[in-house]
Design an enzyme around this catalytic site. Structure first.
Site, mmCIF file in Angstrom:
data_model
loop_
_atom_site.group_PDB
_atom_site.id
_atom_site.type_symbol
_atom_site.label_atom_id
_atom_site.label_comp_id
_atom_site.label_asym_id
_atom_site.label_seq_id
_atom_site.Cartn_x
_atom_site.Cartn_y
_atom_site.Cartn_z
ATOM 1 N N GLY A 9 63.733 122.592 22.714
ATOM 2 C CA GLY A 9 62.813 121.906 21.796
ATOM 3 C C GLY A 9 61.656 121.392 22.635
ATOM 4 O O GLY A 9 61.839 120.504 23.471
ATOM 5 N N GLY A 11 58.894 120.043 21.450
ATOM 6 C CA GLY A 11 58.075 119.178 20.610
ATOM 7 C C GLY A 11 57.791 117.867 21.323
ATOM 8 O O GLY A 11 57.761 117.805 22.562
ATOM 9 N N VAL A 13 59.535 114.951 21.642
ATOM 10 C CA VAL A 13 60.576 114.386 22.514
ATOM 11 C C VAL A 13 60.843 115.321 23.698
ATOM 12 O O VAL A 13 60.928 114.884 24.848
ATOM 13 C CB VAL A 13 61.899 114.137 21.740
ATOM 14 N N ASP A 33 61.630 126.743 23.399
ATOM 15 C CA ASP A 33 61.323 126.502 21.982
ATOM 16 C C ASP A 33 61.255 127.851 21.283
ATOM 17 O O ASP A 33 61.056 128.879 21.923
ATOM 18 C CB ASP A 33 59.978 125.762 21.842
ATOM 19 N N ARG A 82 62.161 113.063 11.246
ATOM 20 C CA ARG A 82 61.977 112.565 9.880
ATOM 21 C C ARG A 82 60.534 112.141 9.618
ATOM 22 O O ARG A 82 59.767 111.874 10.551
ATOM 23 C CB ARG A 82 62.949 111.422 9.585
ATOM 24 N N ARG A 88 67.502 109.419 8.812
ATOM 25 C CA ARG A 88 67.946 110.443 9.775
ATOM 26 C C ARG A 88 68.911 111.410 9.101
ATOM 27 O O ARG A 88 68.966 112.582 9.421
ATOM 28 C CB ARG A 88 68.625 109.770 10.970
ATOM 29 N N ASN A 95 69.172 120.556 10.702
ATOM 30 C CA ASN A 95 69.415 120.386 12.135
ATOM 31 C C ASN A 95 70.808 120.866 12.553
ATOM 32 O O ASN A 95 70.992 121.332 13.685
ATOM 33 C CB ASN A 95 69.168 118.935 12.546
ATOM 34 N N ASP A 148 68.318 102.437 21.450
ATOM 35 C CA ASP A 148 68.472 101.256 20.582
ATOM 36 C C ASP A 148 68.534 99.982 21.435
ATOM 37 O O ASP A 148 67.965 98.948 21.070
ATOM 38 C CB ASP A 148 69.725 101.403 19.715
HETATM 39 N N1 LIG Z 1 68.603 110.349 19.217
HETATM 40 C C1 LIG Z 1 67.498 109.659 19.105
HETATM 41 O O1 LIG Z 1 67.472 108.467 19.351
HETATM 42 C C2 LIG Z 1 66.231 110.349 18.670
HETATM 43 C C3 LIG Z 1 64.977 109.747 18.894
HETATM 44 C C4 LIG Z 1 63.831 110.432 18.524
HETATM 45 C C5 LIG Z 1 63.921 111.691 17.928
HETATM 46 N N2 LIG Z 1 65.140 112.218 17.698
HETATM 47 C C6 LIG Z 1 65.290 113.541 17.065
HETATM 48 O O2 LIG Z 1 64.896 114.533 18.004
HETATM 49 C C7 LIG Z 1 64.481 115.700 17.296
HETATM 50 C C8 LIG Z 1 63.135 116.165 17.844
HETATM 51 O O3 LIG Z 1 62.118 115.240 17.548
HETATM 52 P P1 LIG Z 1 60.599 115.556 17.924
HETATM 53 O O4 LIG Z 1 59.808 114.368 17.560
HETATM 54 O O5 LIG Z 1 60.517 116.127 19.298
HETATM 55 O O6 LIG Z 1 60.297 116.733 16.866
HETATM 56 P P2 LIG Z 1 59.212 117.922 17.011
HETATM 57 O O7 LIG Z 1 59.054 118.525 15.662
HETATM 58 O O8 LIG Z 1 58.001 117.418 17.719
HETATM 59 O O9 LIG Z 1 59.936 118.959 17.987
HETATM 60 C C9 LIG Z 1 61.054 119.706 17.629
HETATM 61 C C10 LIG Z 1 60.893 121.067 18.268
HETATM 62 O O10 LIG Z 1 62.101 121.805 18.052
HETATM 63 C C11 LIG Z 1 61.690 123.164 17.940
HETATM 64 N N3 LIG Z 1 62.765 123.961 17.346
HETATM 65 C C12 LIG Z 1 63.145 124.058 16.052
HETATM 66 N N4 LIG Z 1 64.176 124.906 15.934
HETATM 67 C C13 LIG Z 1 64.449 125.369 17.186
HETATM 68 C C14 LIG Z 1 65.408 126.280 17.706
HETATM 69 N N5 LIG Z 1 66.285 126.883 16.922
HETATM 70 N N6 LIG Z 1 65.400 126.506 19.033
HETATM 71 C C15 LIG Z 1 64.511 125.893 19.858
HETATM 72 N N7 LIG Z 1 63.578 125.020 19.412
HETATM 73 C C16 LIG Z 1 63.560 124.761 18.097
HETATM 74 C C17 LIG Z 1 60.427 123.113 17.086
HETATM 75 O O11 LIG Z 1 59.686 124.298 17.186
HETATM 76 C C18 LIG Z 1 59.735 121.895 17.681
HETATM 77 O O12 LIG Z 1 58.816 122.263 18.709
HETATM 78 C C19 LIG Z 1 64.468 115.298 15.810
HETATM 79 O O13 LIG Z 1 65.637 115.743 15.177
HETATM 80 C C20 LIG Z 1 64.425 113.784 15.864
HETATM 81 O O14 LIG Z 1 64.968 113.194 14.692
HETATM 82 C C21 LIG Z 1 66.284 111.581 18.064
#
Ligand SMILES: NC(=O)c1ccc[n+]([C@@H]2O[C@H](COP(=O)([O-])OP(=O)(O)OC[C@H]3O[C@@H](n4cnc5c(N)ncnc54)[C@H](O)[C@@H]3O)[C@@H](O)[C@H]2O)c1
Length: 310
Positions: A9, A11, A13, A33, A82, A88, A95, A148
């Site tokens: 991923g 994106g 994070v 990605d 989200r 979530r 997901n 958190d």
């Molecule tokens: N655990 C936590 O505390 C926490 C905190 C923040 C975000 N998150 C979660 O982390 C995830 C990512 O958030 P983000 O802001 O980076 O989102 P984002 O949309 O910026 O990035 C997600 C990336 O995943 C890629 N992706 C989708 N399907 C894929 C696959 N099959 N293989 C490889 N890549 C794939 C997308 O192309 C995108 O670039 C979300 O589910 C978010 O809810 C969790």
């Protein structure tokens, strides 16, 4: 670098996680990605920052998993975040499918890796990752409690006008509205915050912590938090890569600890070279225990939904 971490991923994070891993010179990084060009472009951009940032970590981007082979750690951030008004839990069906697909491809290339799950809903996605990978519980860990707790620490420091470095906080439970911040175990220079603040102010900070992700989603409007989530995932990775054995709140698969069976939930964990090396069982008050059980019930209901998706 003699260590290798794959971040799935690219994106918000994932890319920020890659940046922090490289800038701390912890490991080489493979950024994966599904979107063509994005991981390659971000990895190259980060490489070009290296001379200025003064590190020698190598970063490569890819759309497949060949480059990830032999990773020590795989951090999974793939999935949708989200939007305002979403919880979530609304992300679960999309997901769960993404995590399953990702883990299926990760495992043959890095059979000994430790998986750090970030995608939401966090605790349920850890279940998907463990079931798909077949890895032991020591090697599947979820990132939520560090974030958190960091949010709680930030609010404590803001409230008391002290350095964040002097603060310590513990947040247990699932990564959602039912999370359980523990004021008794949250301190400033070792002094419990219960000695430093009124009950009303502590409750206000606890509320803001539980709502910490939604507060940022509401401000950003197009996505969710990423700087602090990336920092939190990297703190976990660092403890594992350096075998530091930090005690951090992480989602771990409980087998009876805290009276909870066969469920991922946030508890204090020792993180070292082998992954989750120990679960630290702390004594909870009746109220804290009830809050943790309530949180466990909320996670269990999501896990039940996941099992109907298969
Ligand atoms: N655990 C936590 O505390 C926490 C905190 C923040 C975000 N998150 C979660 O982390 C995830 C990512 O958030 P983000 O802001 O980076 O989102 P984002 O949309 O910026 O990035 C997600 C990336 O995943 C890629 N992706 C989708 N399907 C894929 C696959 N099959 N293989 C490889 N890549 C794939 C997308 O192309 C995108 O670039 C979300 O589910 C978010 O809810 C969790």
């Amino acid at each position: 670098m003699d260590k290798k971490v794959t971040v799935v991923g690219a994106g918000f994070v994932g890319a920020t996680t890659a940046q922090r891993l490289a800038e701390k010179e912890l490991c080489d990084v493979v950024l994966i990605d599904i979107v063509e060009g994005v991981p390659q472009g971000k990895a190259l951009d980060l490489m070009q920052a290296a001379p200025v940032e003064k590190h020698d970590a190598k970063l490569i981007g890819a759309n497949g998993y060949d480059e990830s082979a032999g990773s020590d750690i795989v951090i999974i951030t793939a999935g949708i975040p989200r939007k305002p008004g979403m919880s979530r839990d609304d992300l679960i069906a999309t997901n769960a499918g993404i995590i399953k697909g990702v883990v299926t491809q990760v495992v043959p290339k890095s059979p000994n890796a430790i998986l750090i799950i970030v995608s939401n809903p966090l605790d349920a996605m850890c279940h998907v990752a463990m079931a798909t990978s077949g890895f032991p519980r020591e090697r599947v860990i979820g990132m939520a409690g560090v974030l958190d707790s960091a949010r709680f620490r930030t609010f404590i420091a803001m409230e008391l006008d002290v350095s964040v470095e002097s603060t310590h906080a513990f947040v247990l439970g699932g990564h959602g509205d039912t999370m359980v911040p523990l004021p008794r175990y949250s301190t400033v220079a070792g002094i419990p915050i219960t000695e430093l603040m009124s009950k009303e102010r502590i409750n206000a900070l606890v509320q803001r912590t539980a709502n910490g992700g939604a507060e940022i989603v509401g401000l950003l409007k197009t996505g969710s938090a990423f700087y602090a989530p990336a920092s939190s995932a990297v703190e976990m990775a660092e403890s594992i890569l350096k075998d530091k054995k930090k005690i951090l709140p992480c989602a771990a698969y409980l087998k009876g600890e805290f009276g909870i069976q066969d469920l991922f939930i946030g508890v204090p964990v020792k993180l070292g070279r082998k992954g989750m090396e120990q679960i630290i069982e702390i004594k909870l008050t009746v109220e804290e225990d009830a809050a943790l059980k309530k949180s466990a019930a909320a996670v269990q209901s999501l896990v039940d939904i996941v099992s109907t998706l298969n």
